[in-house]
Design an enzyme around this catalytic site. Structure first.
Site, PDB file in Angstrom:
ATOM      1  N   HIS A 143       0.843  -1.210   0.000  1.00  0.00           N
ATOM      2  CA  HIS A 143       0.000   0.000   0.000  1.00  0.00           C
ATOM      3  C   HIS A 143       0.874   1.254   0.000  1.00  0.00           C
ATOM      4  CE1 HIS A 143      -2.977   3.034   1.084  1.00  0.00           C
ATOM      5  NE2 HIS A 143      -2.049   3.472   1.917  1.00  0.00           N
ATOM      6  N   GLU A 189      -5.455   9.527  -0.359  1.00  0.00           N
ATOM      7  CA  GLU A 189      -5.797   8.098  -0.382  1.00  0.00           C
ATOM      8  C   GLU A 189      -6.826   7.767  -1.470  1.00  0.00           C
ATOM      9  OE1 GLU A 189      -3.333   6.748   2.899  1.00  0.00           O
ATOM     10  OE2 GLU A 189      -4.182   5.901   1.100  1.00  0.00           O
ATOM     11  N   SER A 208      -3.954   0.721  -4.690  1.00  0.00           N
ATOM     12  CA  SER A 208      -3.330  -0.470  -4.086  1.00  0.00           C
ATOM     13  C   SER A 208      -4.379  -1.530  -3.773  1.00  0.00           C
ATOM     14  CB  SER A 208      -2.595  -0.089  -2.790  1.00  0.00           C
ATOM     15  OG  SER A 208      -3.492   0.529  -1.877  1.00  0.00           O
TER      16      SER A 208
HETATM   17  N1  HBI Z   1       1.156   6.867   9.629  1.00  0.00           N
HETATM   18  N2  HBI Z   1       2.739   5.490   8.647  1.00  0.00           N
HETATM   19  C1  HBI Z   1       1.626   6.239   8.526  1.00  0.00           C
HETATM   20  N3  HBI Z   1       1.020   6.348   7.339  1.00  0.00           N
HETATM   21  C2  HBI Z   1      -0.098   7.095   7.180  1.00  0.00           C
HETATM   22  O1  HBI Z   1      -0.653   7.191   6.075  1.00  0.00           O
HETATM   23  C3  HBI Z   1      -0.624   7.775   8.304  1.00  0.00           C
HETATM   24  C4  HBI Z   1       0.042   7.646   9.530  1.00  0.00           C
HETATM   25  N4  HBI Z   1      -0.434   8.259  10.619  1.00  0.00           N
HETATM   26  C5  HBI Z   1      -1.592   9.136  10.575  1.00  0.00           C
HETATM   27  C6  HBI Z   1      -2.234   9.176   9.251  1.00  0.00           C
HETATM   28  N5  HBI Z   1      -1.744   8.536   8.194  1.00  0.00           N
HETATM   29  C7  HBI Z   1      -3.517   9.928   9.050  1.00  0.00           C
HETATM   30  O2  HBI Z   1      -4.117  10.256  10.278  1.00  0.00           O
HETATM   31  C8  HBI Z   1      -3.313  11.191   8.247  1.00  0.00           C
HETATM   32  O3  HBI Z   1      -4.571  11.748   7.979  1.00  0.00           O
HETATM   33  C9  HBI Z   1      -2.506  12.175   8.973  1.00  0.00           C
HETATM   34 FE    FE Z   2      -1.933   5.419   2.748  1.00  0.00          FE
END
Ligand code: HBI
Ligand code: FE
Length: 295
Positions: A143, A189, A208
């Site tokens: 992903h 996304e 994905s």
């Molecule tokens: N952490 N590793 C990772 N990948 C993400 O896409 C991700 C995250 N933490 C928080 C988050 N996405 C979402 O809350 C975003 O909207 C910030």
């Molecule tokens: Fe993502």
């Protein structure tokens, strides 16, 4: 079923509830949640699983994906197996100055935003099991890398994502985290973009996912609405099934321009307005219908 990542729970809860543990190993991470990728320990079977996922999704791209996504993916040369993040970072750095960091999985919002603000994209270092090829609770390396990394090669989208990350501290300070999360969810996304050949998918969560790649373009069920920053920030979203509304960009420049303003006054304005449900068209929406551009 969609393979879209649901919001984290457990040590890096990003939704306020923490009931199930996260898959990754958070025990040996650095202060910024980064870990060694451990590429040498990846098994032949895991590399083969990567190739299966890669080939399956790649077959769908010409019909459903934005041309920019396909062109950037090709430059990463990532088909043969789980990519080596250091080598991929060299290609990425030359293109847009971004690099990849390996992480055990979802990160706390502030840690995540800070990495983006400094042009480091966090990529989970484990791959889904063979029985999870179509459905996955948390984002895995497929992903994160196949879904997110290609557009980091695109200068305008890469600049948008850095500008987005820089908005994190402001959001924390002005009660805008949920709204900033919606902007990421809908436009990073699950974003669609309008092209002369019709609507195309560019979002990591859909590209994905075998099912959602087709659904987001072909199904008459979801709404497809022209991008509007306030509309997106007011709209709730589903985390455990295909989206009920997709937002459509005219261009990546349009998304970048949307971040070229202070969000604090916006958060103050939106605080006085009700949230919008994910499954309803609103007055003033620019609605796209399947098969034709907006009426
Ligand atoms: N952490 N590793 C990772 N990948 C993400 O896409 C991700 C995250 N933490 C928080 C988050 N996405 C979402 O809350 C975003 O909207 C910030
Ligand atoms: Fe993502």
């Amino acid at each position: 079923m969609s393979s879209t990542p649901v919001k984290a729970t457990g040590p890096v809860d990003t939704t306020g509830k923490s009931d199930t543990p996260l898959r990754g190993d958070y025990s040996a991470m650095a202060a910024d949640y980064t870990i060694p990728q451990g590429w040498d320990a990846i098994t032949a079977e895991e590399h083969a699983r990567w190739r299966t996922l890669y080939d399956r999704q790649s077959a769908l791209l010409p019909r459903y994906a934005a041309p920019e996504f396909m062109a950037c993916l090709a430059r990463l040369d990532a088909r043969d197996g789980v990519p080596h993040f250091g080598r991929a970072s060299e290609v990425l750095d030359r293109a847009t100055g971004w690099t990849l960091v390996a992480v055990p999985g979802l990160l706390p919002n502030d840690v995540f935003f800070n990495h983006l603000a400094e042009k480091r994209f966090p990529v989970t270092n484990w791959i889904r099991r063979a029985d999870e090829m179509d459905y996955l609770v948390e984002p895995d390396v497929f992903h994160d890398f196949f879904g997110h990394v290609p557009l980091l090669m695109h200068p305008v989208f890469a600049d948008y994502l850095q500008a987005y990350g820089k908005k994190g501290a402001e959001a924390e300070a002005h009660g805008g985290l949920e709204r900033l999360a919606r902007l990421y969810w809908y436009m990073v996304e699950f974003g669609l973009i309008s092209t002369p050949q019709g609507l195309r998918a560019y979002g990591a969560g859909m590209l994905s996912s075998r099912g959602e790649t087709q659904y987001c373009i072909e199904s008459p069920q979801p709404n497809r609405v022209g991008f509007d920053l306030e509309r997106v920030m007011r709209t709730r979203y589903r985390i455990d099934d295909y989206q009920e509304t997709y937002f459509v960009l005219d261009s990546f420049e349009q998304l970048f321009q949307a971040t070229a303003r202070d969000f604090a006054p916006l958060y103050a304005k939106l605080a006085g307005l009700p949230d919008l449900p994910a499954d309803e068209v609103q007055p003033g929406d620019k609605v796209f219908t399947v098969g034709r551009q907006a009426a």
